[in-house]
Write an enzyme that holds these catalytic residues in place. Structure first.
Site, PDB file in Angstrom:
ATOM      1  CD  GLU A  77      -2.324   2.575  -3.474  1.00  0.00           C
ATOM      2  OE1 GLU A  77      -3.324   3.287  -3.655  1.00  0.00           O
ATOM      3  OE2 GLU A  77      -1.834   2.374  -2.352  1.00  0.00           O
ATOM      4  CG  ASP A 117      -1.757   1.216   1.380  1.00  0.00           C
ATOM      5  OD1 ASP A 117      -2.630   1.423   0.514  1.00  0.00           O
ATOM      6  OD2 ASP A 117      -1.551   1.978   2.348  1.00  0.00           O
TER       7      ASP A 117
END
Length: 729
Positions: A461, A408
């Site tokens: 990401e 993330d």
């Protein structure tokens, strides 16, 4: 005898070397001075551990419960303590007679920051020492004045079980006899300058109480019986650049709920019963779980984790989570989990100011605090912190057989000035904005994961143009396997949100991604982030009346599944949920019963997945320029996009008509003569479309068009994507 000052430090639990005072200490005459602190005890007797015969009654030297005396013992391990509390008595082991169980090699590697299996000795582990069963607790808190283990076994009283301090390493350790599996515990930490801190959960805790309760739980070593050997043996075929990868992103707490008001989560086992067959039917190759590391606040969706080593107890036990993954593998489905090394929350029981100092985080808020999320940032340059994180990445592969990590917010880790004002960040040693320590950590994590698990999927990401995110470390990259294509996502959603009459002016929002599509190993994400915080659902982003909204979405999905890059779709989007995602409630499954349009989109996603996974031209060269060819990228007047996807000697032709105009007799140049079989048409009646198409396919003609010698004449349905597979004549 001990001095009054030492006695006071024991009673008030701030002695810096508790093992120097409590426990057995051999005297010059060969006997042992035995000293113990048992608050509220009225009498303590040293007894033989075999027959419990009395050896020595200890003197009470402090009314708070400090006892001492000289006992004739053959060894340190010969005795137990008979403890009286008024008229009641119990016989217990003396915690302070047990030696340290720390391995010098473990301690050295931890200090160096290179230990790959921290979870095998840090935290709480059931042990048998000197024939006595109990739990060994080990925690890192180098700046603490005192650390105690507290729990139900000692009335959460930090005076009872003060830990042994290893000053050189900052580790604290204590073996507590009789503490069994499933026992709740925390650490009580006396800081150097802030007094006793809020009770802390174990950073290495392997399970936790169900939130909002926050204690850690002692876990027995797992005896789970895996049966996914065949999956692990064939996993080389899963997730590679030349394989079909279609991921269903899931928030376990809101995929589906039960209870009269939908207030109850499904358990890991119930999810295995319902989610796995659903994903299997729809043809997704992988499930990606939003963070399942323990987290205190439901509204963070798991992105503010406290227990990085504990699968959240909301849905069951760690072994039940293992069962969920095992059953995914038996069904031929891979499992990725979201991993959050970019920040952690400020909850009092968590890592923030863990030992009364900025231990896991930077001391300087310009480096250690995230303004976007009001969370702390790990100090990646500290060896022990980096070790804690990269060992955690390996932990999920080692212990839970996961197939990959989606990391993330990588961009927030890479840049020191991420989301900061000009004067609110600290440059690196070279004066630049790159976070060198975070970069080193990401490279190390990827190297270690691929070293131990060559067939893993590491997905970033990353929302900027950082070069080489998915290139190997040896080639100067960060070492990820894939990168989310956020540019494609933003551009294409912006295009689709325009009224079709205006799309001609935004035509290259849909073509721009092909200028860089092969610079990285890309994944096309339509994730949870696109359907929250007032953004509306994907269906709601589409313009027009109800029919056009569904047609637009179907055409968009067809374009996405044919576009180079692996696929990711958030739950609910597969049946065109109409409202924005809400983590507090189930998906709107009732929509499938109310109108055929929702079921039509669901059927389309199923067919797209099966077409994708059965057609090498659509996936084999996803990450190579040779796998793609524009047939017409410039027909902005009609808002038509046409391209070929190729693998080996086969290819498919994909045509998207992004206007509500039926275009008959549309001539398109194609690579070869032959029959072009209509494999999929998003306007088919089964999907809720108007049933316009090409009656199964068309033959190519030796008529030049679009700079090619051969062409086909086709019908382009309104707001639709059509896929033709080339067959030789």
């Amino acid at each position: 005898m001990i001095s009054a000052a030492e006695l006071d430090s024991v009673v008030h639990a701030y002695h810096g070397n508790i093992f120097a005072v409590l426990g057995p200490h051999q005297m010059h005459n060969g006997n042992y001075a035995v000293r113990t602190f048992l608050p509220e005890a009225s009498k303590v007797i040293v007894v033989d551990r075999e027959n419990h015969s009395h050896i020595q009654v200890l003197n009470k030297i402090h009314p708070a419960g400090v006892f001492e005396g000289e006992a004739s013992l053959r060894s340190r391990s010969q005795y137990k303590l008979e403890v009286h509390y008024g008229d009641n008595k119990t016989i217990v082991e003396d915690t302070y007679r047990f030696p340290s169980d720390l391995s010098p090699t473990d301690v050295y590697l931890f200090g160096e920051g290179t230990h790959e299996k921290l979870y095998r000795w840090l935290g709480a582990h059931l042990r048998e020492i000197d024939g006595v069963k109990g739990t060994l607790f080990t925690v890192w808190a180098p700046n603490a004045k005192r650390v105690s283990v507290v729990g139900e076994f000692n009335f959460w009283d930090g005076r009872h079980h003060v830990m042994r301090h290893h000053a050189a390493s900052g580790l604290w350790e204590l073996f507590i006899p009789g503490v069994e599996a499933d026992t709740l515990y925390k650490y009580e930490i006396l800081s150097q300058s802030h007094g006793v801190l809020p009770l802390k959960a174990d950073p290495m805790g392997f399970a936790a109480q169900h939130p909002p309760e926050t204690a850690s739980k002692v876990m027995a070593p797992s005896d789970f019986s895996w049966s996914d050997e065949q999956w692990l043996a064939r996993k080389v075929e899963q997730g590679h650049r030349d394989q079909a990868v279609s991921i269903y992103e899931v928030h376990l707490g809101s995929w589906k709920r039960r209870g009269q008001q939908g207030e109850d989560y499904l358990t890991y086992l119930e999810l295995a019963d319902e989610l796995i067959p659903y994903v299997q039917t729809l043809g997704f190759t992988h499930i990606q779980l939003m963070p399942i590391s323990e987290f205190p606040f439901d509204g963070s969706w798991g992105y503010q984790p406290v227990g990085l080593y504990a699968p959240t107890s909301r849905f069951g036990s760690p072994d039940q989570f293992r069962e969920f993954i095992n059953r995914c593998h038996l069904a031929g489905i891979g499992v990725l989990i979201d991993w959050v090394p970019g920040h952690f929350p400020s909850d009092g029981h968590g890592l923030a100011f863990f030992d009364g100092s900025p231990l896991y985080e930077h001391a300087d808020p310009r480096q250690g605090f995230h303004p976007d999320w009001n969370t702390y940032i790990y100090n990646y340059g500290r060896c022990e912190v980096a070790n804690f994180l990269f060992s955690n990445a390996l932990y999920w592969f080692d212990e839970f057989h996961i197939d990959g990590l989606r990391v993330d917010a990588v961009a927030s880790m890479l840049y020191l000035d991420y989301s900061r004002e000009a004067d609110d960040w600290v440059p690196n040693v070279h004066g630049g904005r790159e976070n060198l320590e975070a970069i080193a950590l990401l490279k190390r994590v990827n190297q270690k994961v691929y070293e131990h698990y060559p067939n893993a999927m590491m997905v970033a990401e990353e929302s900027t143009a950082w070069p080489g995110v998915s290139h190997p470390v040896y080639a100067g990259g960060l070492g990820f396997g894939y990168k989310w294509n956020m540019g494609w996502m933003n551009d294409s959603l912006r295009y689709m949100s325009n009224d079709p009459i205006h799309r001609r002016y935004h035509h290259h929002d849909m073509t721009f991604s092909l200028l860089y599509a092969f610079n990285e190993n890309f994944m096309l994400p339509l994730s949870h982030d696109e359907v929250v915080h007032g953004k509306g659902s994907l269906l709601d982003k589409m313009p027009g009346d109800a029919w056009q909204k569904f047609a637009n979405l179907r055409a968009y999905y067809g374009f996405m599944w044919a576009h180079p890059g692996k696929k990711l779709l958030f739950m609910g989007c597969e049946f065109a949920q109409g409202r924005e995602w809400d983590h507090n409630s189930s998906l709107d499954w009732h929509l499938l019963d109310e109108t055929h349009w929702h079921g039509g989109v669901q059927k389309l996603v199923e067919d797209l997945n099966h077409l994708y996974s059965s057609t090498p031209a659509l996936y084999y060269d996803d990450c190579e320029a040779r796998g793609f060819e524009w047939l017409d990228a410039d027909d902005n007047g009609a808002s038509v996009f046409a391209f070929a996807r190729k693998a080996h000697n086969d290819f498919v032709v994909v045509v998207s008509n992004m206007t509500p105009v039926l275009r008959e007799g549309y001539r398109l140049g194609v690579p070869k003569l032959g029959f072009y079989k209509e494999r999929l048409n998003t306007d088919a009646g089964i999907y809720g479309g108007s049933e316009k198409g090409n009656a199964g396919g068309v033959n190519a003609e030796a008529v030049s068009s679009h700079g090619r010698e051969n062409s086909i004449t086709i019908t382009l349905p309104p707001l639709a994507t059509v896929v033709f597979e080339w067959k030789p004549e």
